[in-house]
Every structure is written in structure tokens, then in C-alpha cells.
Design a protein around this motif. Structure first.
Motif, PDB file in Angstrom:
ATOM      1  N   MET A  86       0.831  -1.197   0.000  1.00  0.00           N
ATOM      2  CA  MET A  86       0.000   0.000   0.000  1.00  0.00           C
ATOM      3  C   MET A  86       0.869   1.251   0.000  1.00  0.00           C
ATOM      4  N   MET A  87       1.930   1.278   0.794  1.00  0.00           N
ATOM      5  CA  MET A  87       2.801   2.449   0.831  1.00  0.00           C
ATOM      6  C   MET A  87       3.571   2.612  -0.478  1.00  0.00           C
ATOM      7  N   GLU A  88       3.965   1.507  -1.102  1.00  0.00           N
ATOM      8  CA  GLU A  88       4.624   1.584  -2.412  1.00  0.00           C
ATOM      9  C   GLU A  88       3.662   2.157  -3.453  1.00  0.00           C
ATOM     10  N   THR A  89       2.423   1.711  -3.416  1.00  0.00           N
ATOM     11  CA  THR A  89       1.413   2.209  -4.355  1.00  0.00           C
ATOM     12  C   THR A  89       1.128   3.681  -4.103  1.00  0.00           C
ATOM     13  N   GLN A 146       1.535   6.651  -6.751  1.00  0.00           N
ATOM     14  CA  GLN A 146       0.420   7.552  -7.028  1.00  0.00           C
ATOM     15  C   GLN A 146       0.851   9.012  -6.878  1.00  0.00           C
ATOM     16  N   MET A 147       1.647   9.298  -5.857  1.00  0.00           N
ATOM     17  CA  MET A 147       2.117  10.672  -5.643  1.00  0.00           C
ATOM     18  C   MET A 147       2.987  11.129  -6.813  1.00  0.00           C
ATOM     19  N   VAL A 148       3.851  10.255  -7.314  1.00  0.00           N
ATOM     20  CA  VAL A 148       4.688  10.597  -8.466  1.00  0.00           C
ATOM     21  C   VAL A 148       3.815  10.788  -9.704  1.00  0.00           C
ATOM     22  N   ASP A 149       2.867   9.881  -9.925  1.00  0.00           N
ATOM     23  CA  ASP A 149       1.969   9.989 -11.088  1.00  0.00           C
ATOM     24  C   ASP A 149       1.166  11.283 -11.050  1.00  0.00           C
ATOM     25  N   ALA A 201      -4.393   3.882  -3.434  1.00  0.00           N
ATOM     26  CA  ALA A 201      -3.475   2.890  -2.874  1.00  0.00           C
ATOM     27  C   ALA A 201      -4.167   1.912  -1.930  1.00  0.00           C
ATOM     28  N   THR A 202      -5.145   2.386  -1.188  1.00  0.00           N
ATOM     29  CA  THR A 202      -5.763   1.549  -0.147  1.00  0.00           C
ATOM     30  C   THR A 202      -7.064   0.906  -0.586  1.00  0.00           C
ATOM     31  N   GLY A 203      -7.684   1.453  -1.608  1.00  0.00           N
ATOM     32  CA  GLY A 203      -8.996   0.967  -2.008  1.00  0.00           C
ATOM     33  C   GLY A 203     -10.083   1.821  -1.374  1.00  0.00           C
ATOM     34  N   GLN A 204     -11.268   1.651  -1.864  1.00  0.00           N
ATOM     35  CA  GLN A 204     -12.398   2.435  -1.380  1.00  0.00           C
ATOM     36  C   GLN A 204     -12.728   2.073   0.065  1.00  0.00           C
ATOM     37  N   PRO A 205     -13.337   3.011   0.785  1.00  0.00           N
ATOM     38  CA  PRO A 205     -13.709   2.733   2.180  1.00  0.00           C
ATOM     39  C   PRO A 205     -14.603   1.499   2.296  1.00  0.00           C
ATOM     40  N   LYS A 206     -14.392   0.749   3.355  1.00  0.00           N
ATOM     41  CA  LYS A 206     -15.220  -0.408   3.657  1.00  0.00           C
ATOM     42  C   LYS A 206     -15.904  -0.144   4.981  1.00  0.00           C
TER      43      LYS A 206
END
Length: 150
Positions: free
Chosen positions: A95-98, A102-105, A125-130
Motif C-alpha cells: 500500500m505504501m509503495e502504491t 500515485q504521488m509521483v503519477d 493505494a488503499t482501495g475504497q472505504p469499507k
């Protein structure tokens, strides 16, 4: 069995009321489900600061650093093992790598130009809220306020 044996810091009538609540079928059923859920996804409850709240940990980090601490710094501090620096779970590491990707993109390769926190990158990175919760925000942080600000 526990009624009448309250810890010194809790009034006996409050303790007895809690014991009554804990003895109900509904509470026992919910407790059983929660215990089963923890065994299905043990990484969901892993962090390295014990019972210290995120807010209290952030204040401590800001005092030690002498300035503001970003949510990313706080999250990494609380989700890395102190002795090795490894993330507490593979899910957290990925998740932190993603999030970093995402921040770079979204903001380019110069991290000094990145915002302190990007809620949309976090969600990507984490997915939608559950169940109204966002991974990494626990139950004590107001994810709705942060996410709706983006």
C-alpha cells in the motif's frame, strides 16, 4: 462471575453494568465475530505503538522533530518494526509503495513539490472505504473530512 470485582479505577455500579452488557447474547455474538475477523486478517490490526492514539503519537513526533509531521510519516512510524524498519505486513508495504507511485503519477518526480497528503492517492493505494472506514485511518481519525477535502 466478574460482578462485584471491579478494578479500583471503575465505580462498582459502572463495572456491574458493563458485566451485564458483556453477558448478553448479542454482545457475545458480536465479540465472537470480531475475534474470527481478527484471525482472518491479522494484518488489519498491526501497528507498533500499542495503545497510544495516533493523535498522541503525532504530538510526540512533532515535539521530537520540532515541527509538523505528515500523515505519511506518522503512518510509516506506526507501521514499521522498530528493530528492523520493515513494514508490519505485506499489505502495508504494498500500500505504501502504491501511494508513493500515485504521488509521483499525480504530482511529478520531485517529492519536494508533493502536497503533505493526497487523499485521492491514498484511496487509490488503499482501495475504497469499507463500512465507512479507510485503511490506515483506524476508527479514531476522521477520514470523511480528509477525503471530502480533495
Amino acid at each position: 462471575m466478574w460482578k462485584g470485582c471491579s478494578p479500583p479505577a471503575i465505580r462498582r455500579d459502572y463495572w456491574d453494568a458493563m458485566c451485564d452488557k458483556w453477558a448478553t447474547e448479542d454482545f457475545r455474538h458480536r465479540s465472537k465475530i470480531a475475534a474470527e475477523n481478527q484471525t482472518k486478517m491479522p494484518e488489519a490490526t498491526l501497528y507498533t505503538i500499542g495503545s497510544i492514539s495516533f493523535g498522541r503519537q503525532r504530538r510526540k513526533m512533532e515535539k521530537d522533530k520540532g515541527g509538523p509531521v505528515s500523515y505519511k510519516e506518522l503512518f510509516e512510524h506506526t507501521h514499521r518494526r522498530k528493530n528492523t524498519g520493515d513494514f508490519v505486513s505485506q499489505k502495508t508495504k504494498e500500500m505504501m509503495e502504491t501511494y508513493a507511485e500515485q504521488m509521483v503519477d499525480r504530482h511529478g518526480g520531485d517529492s519536494t513539490q508533493h502536497p503533505e497528503f493526497d487523499a485521492m492517492a491514498w484511496l487509490a493505494a488503499t482501495g475504497q472505504p469499507k463500512k465507512g472506514r479507510v485503511f490506515g485511518f483506524g476508527s479514531g481519525l476522521d477520514a470523511g473530512r480528509v477525503i471530502s477535502s480533495s
